[in-house]
Design a protein around this motif. Structure first.
Motif, short mmCIF file in Angstrom:
data_model
loop_
_atom_site.label_atom_id
_atom_site.label_comp_id
_atom_site.label_asym_id
_atom_site.label_seq_id
_atom_site.Cartn_x
_atom_site.Cartn_y
_atom_site.Cartn_z
N ALA A 140 6.59 49.87 52.53
CA ALA A 140 6.43 48.94 51.33
C ALA A 140 6.07 49.58 50.17
CB ALA A 140 5.50 47.68 51.63
N ALA A 141 5.04 50.57 50.20
CA ALA A 141 4.67 51.10 49.18
C ALA A 141 5.69 52.20 48.57
CB ALA A 141 3.30 51.95 49.47
N ALA A 142 6.39 52.93 49.51
CA ALA A 142 7.47 53.66 49.33
C ALA A 142 8.51 52.82 48.21
CB ALA A 142 8.10 54.29 50.29
N SER A 143 8.73 51.61 48.84
CA SER A 143 9.68 50.76 48.07
C SER A 143 9.57 50.49 46.64
CB SER A 143 9.92 49.34 48.75
OG SER A 143 10.95 48.61 48.19
N ALA A 144 8.04 50.26 46.45
CA ALA A 144 7.44 49.74 45.16
C ALA A 144 7.83 51.03 44.33
CB ALA A 144 6.13 49.37 45.20
N ALA A 145 7.33 52.28 44.66
CA ALA A 145 7.25 53.32 43.78
C ALA A 145 8.89 53.85 43.55
CB ALA A 145 6.72 54.63 44.84
N ILE A 146 9.76 53.65 44.58
CA ILE A 146 11.04 53.87 44.22
C ILE A 146 11.58 52.83 43.38
CG2 ILE A 146 13.39 53.83 45.25
CD1 ILE A 146 12.08 55.03 47.76
N ALA A 147 11.36 51.83 43.22
CA ALA A 147 11.91 50.76 42.25
C ALA A 147 11.45 51.14 40.95
CB ALA A 147 11.45 49.44 42.71
N GLU A 148 10.06 51.71 40.91
CA GLU A 148 9.75 52.24 39.35
C GLU A 148 10.42 53.32 39.09
OE1 GLU A 148 5.46 52.61 39.35
OE2 GLU A 148 4.84 50.41 39.80
N GLU A 149 10.76 54.12 39.77
CA GLU A 149 11.52 55.31 39.54
C GLU A 149 13.00 54.95 39.20
OE1 GLU A 149 12.30 59.99 41.39
OE2 GLU A 149 10.94 58.37 42.59
N ILE A 150 13.55 54.04 39.85
CA ILE A 150 15.04 53.67 39.52
C ILE A 150 14.89 53.04 38.11
CG2 ILE A 150 16.89 52.25 40.10
CD1 ILE A 150 16.10 52.60 42.94
N ALA A 151 13.91 52.18 37.80
CA ALA A 151 13.86 51.47 36.61
C ALA A 151 13.71 52.41 35.50
CB ALA A 151 12.54 50.40 36.57
N ALA A 152 13.20 53.46 35.66
CA ALA A 152 12.81 54.34 34.48
C ALA A 152 14.04 55.37 34.47
CB ALA A 152 11.38 55.27 34.63
N GLY A 153 15.11 55.22 35.32
CA GLY A 153 15.92 56.39 35.35
C GLY A 153 17.29 56.02 34.74
N GLY A 154 17.32 54.91 34.00
CA GLY A 154 18.71 54.58 33.37
C GLY A 154 19.96 54.32 34.29
N PHE A 155 19.64 53.84 35.53
CA PHE A 155 20.86 53.38 36.40
C PHE A 155 21.32 52.20 35.91
CE2 PHE A 155 18.06 56.48 38.65
CZ PHE A 155 18.86 57.40 39.05
N ASP A 156 22.53 52.20 36.50
CA ASP A 156 23.60 51.10 36.42
C ASP A 156 23.65 50.13 37.43
OD1 ASP A 156 24.50 52.15 33.51
OD2 ASP A 156 25.57 53.68 34.95
N LEU A 157 23.56 50.78 38.56
CA LEU A 157 23.56 49.76 39.49
C LEU A 157 22.87 50.39 40.93
CD1 LEU A 157 25.55 47.68 41.35
CD2 LEU A 157 26.61 49.56 42.33
N VAL A 158 22.23 49.33 41.38
CA VAL A 158 21.28 49.71 42.69
C VAL A 158 22.14 49.51 44.17
CG1 VAL A 158 19.19 49.60 44.19
CG2 VAL A 158 18.92 49.63 41.67
N TYR A 159 22.40 50.23 44.93
CA TYR A 159 22.83 49.91 46.37
C TYR A 159 21.94 50.10 47.28
CZ TYR A 159 26.79 49.91 49.94
OH TYR A 159 27.24 49.89 50.87
N GLU A 160 21.30 49.25 47.74
CA GLU A 160 20.39 49.53 48.73
C GLU A 160 20.85 49.07 50.39
OE1 GLU A 160 15.64 48.69 49.85
OE2 GLU A 160 16.58 47.53 48.21
N ARG A 161 20.66 50.05 51.34
CA ARG A 161 20.80 49.58 52.73
C ARG A 161 19.57 48.78 53.06
NH1 ARG A 161 23.96 52.18 57.50
NH2 ARG A 161 22.88 51.29 59.29
N TYR A 162 19.67 47.56 53.74
CA TYR A 162 18.65 46.57 53.98
C TYR A 162 17.76 47.42 55.11
CZ TYR A 162 16.46 43.10 56.94
OH TYR A 162 15.81 42.26 57.50
N SER A 163 16.59 47.38 54.79
CA SER A 163 15.49 48.11 55.66
C SER A 163 14.11 47.16 55.57
CB SER A 163 15.18 49.57 54.91
OG SER A 163 16.21 50.36 55.07
N LEU A 164 13.73 47.12 56.70
CA LEU A 164 12.35 46.21 57.03
C LEU A 164 11.35 46.79 56.11
CD1 LEU A 164 12.24 45.89 60.83
CD2 LEU A 164 13.03 44.17 59.28
N PHE A 165 10.70 46.13 55.42
CA PHE A 165 9.59 46.10 54.40
C PHE A 165 9.97 46.95 53.15
CE2 PHE A 165 7.82 46.13 58.94
CZ PHE A 165 6.95 45.16 58.77
N SER A 166 11.26 46.92 52.74
CA SER A 166 11.63 47.36 51.56
C SER A 166 12.20 46.01 50.83
CB SER A 166 12.77 48.33 51.61
OG SER A 166 13.39 48.59 50.39
#
Length: 409
Positions: free
Chosen positions: A76-102
């Protein structure tokens, strides 16, 4: 387009050897083949890096060793950190493989949450993971897992489910039907190709090689295959590609059935070696036992692309995939005698095998290539945008950012 691929499941390495890792790699290849730039955010990497993905940017967030509540909280903590990193990275699309606690994609669907624009997302759902984890492993915080799952299902722009059964599960958990689509697995028809083995009947000097590719776990039915193989009468050999918790048990079973000299256990094999192994087979198998079958078997798509005549259990999505028997031989799940007879009959009929091989390959190229799947998903996201439905609260990126690159169109 710049795509952030999020893989938070600590049991799946980006460069692992099991089917889930192959799935990850092939989706990435398909996006890259169409000119998109992909960056992977993950918690596990593994070491079997294919040459064509050696330049892939992978950002790993390490988790503490162990299991239980601490591990779940770390995801869960990694998910939050990764979301912040993606938000700051200028990405156009997020493709996520469903995982528990993410809930990475869901965090990015609301602009105010991370101080930037919303990013459209595709949530790929391959299984009802909460039920799987409860049954086969352990789940310390089931309420937390369910809450994160519901955030994902409610927040994702598009929910891509591997089968109709999985789609129904997401709807039962509150997903918006307008955002749920069924996207079966696929195959890279440039990586998996037919071999050049001559199609001949089994004889004293020319045995027919029967093959299985996959993880050696109970729900793959490899024990049924061994028992059926022991009852075949023709000159057959069995090649088992893959490893898993059942390998030692299955090797012992082969010895007890007095077929050990005709069965090869290859163990773990890097995905980049699988195409060559498929070239050595004459018949492929998917001997799933009876029971719940909600997934879309990658192995069968690979068999089709390799132009292999396939004997498979008539269960779940397989009958439709094999066109109700027109692209393969369907047998009753768990029926040892029926499976044995099907193997003998196919081994003795090279003309039938040749027909199945040609039809299978043609269908794989025409209908099941991963690029077809990924282009359809991007088109579906764009269609949601065109009617202003990417997210109920916000307008997202312009449609131009979601179109495939010119080189892959």
């Amino acid at each position: 387009m710049r795509i952030a691929y999020a893989l938070l499941d600590p049991g799946i390495g980006v460069f692992g050897t099991k089917g889930a890792s192959v799935h990850v790699q092939e989706v990435i290849r398909a996006f890259r083949a169409d000119g998109h730039e992909v960056t992977v955010f993950c918690t596990r990497v593994n070491d079997d890096i294919p040459a064509d993905l050696a330049d892939l940017e992978v950002r790993r967030h390490r988790l503490p060793k162990g299991s239980g509540a601490e591990r779940e909280q770390a995801v869960a903590a990694a998910s939050a950190a990764i979301a912040e990193e993606i938000a700051a990275g200028g990405f156009d699309l997020v493709y996520e493989r469903y995982s528990l606690f993410s809930d990475t994609a869901a965090r990015l669907s609301t602009p105010a949450a991370l101080g930037g624009p919303a990013i459209p997302s595709i949530l790929e759902v391959n299984a009802p993971l909460i039920a799987e984890q409860r049954q086969h492993r352990s789940l310390a915080d089931e309420a937390g897992a369910l809450a994160a799952t519901q955030r994902q299902l409610h927040g994702a722009t598009l929910i891509s489910c591997v089968s109709e059964a999985v789609a129904q599960w997401t709807l039962g958990e509150g997903a918006d039907p307008a955002r749920v689509v069924v996207t079966p697995n696929g195959v890279n028809t440039r990586r998996i190709t037919p071999g050049s083995r001559p199609v001949i009947a089994a004889g004293p000097e020319a045995p027919v090689t029967v093959g299985f590719v996959g993880t050696l776990k109970p729900w793959h039915g490899t024990d049924v295959l061994l028992r059926a193989f022991a009852r075949t009468r023709g000159n057959l050999r069995l090649d088992i590609c893959g490893t898993g918790p059942q390998q030692a048990e299955l090797e012992q079973l082969a010895a007890e059935l007095d077929i050990a000299d005709r069965v090869r256990f290859r163990g773990a094999v890097a995905p980049e070696l699988v195409p060559g192994i498929l070239h050595e087979l004459d018949i492929a198998t998917a001997p799933y036992p009876a029971g719940e079958h909600y997934f879309s078997p990658l192995k069968v798509y690979e068999y089709l692309a390799a132009g292999l005549p396939t004997v498979a259990s008539a269960i779940g999505t397989i009958p439709a995939l094999l066109s109700q028997g027109e692209l393969g031989v369907l047998v009753t799940p768990g029926d040892v005698d029926e499976l044995a007879a099907a193997l003998d009959e196919l081994a003795a009929d090279p003309a039938h095998r040749d027909h199945l091989a040609r039809s299978s390959r043609e269908t794989a190229v025409r209908e099941h290539d991963w690029q077809i799947r990924c282009r359809e998903l991007l088109a579906q996201v764009e269609a949601l945008h065109s009617v202003g439905a990417l997210h109920p609260a916000e307008a997202l990126h312009p449609a131009e950012a979601l179109r495939p690159a010119e080189a892959g169109a």
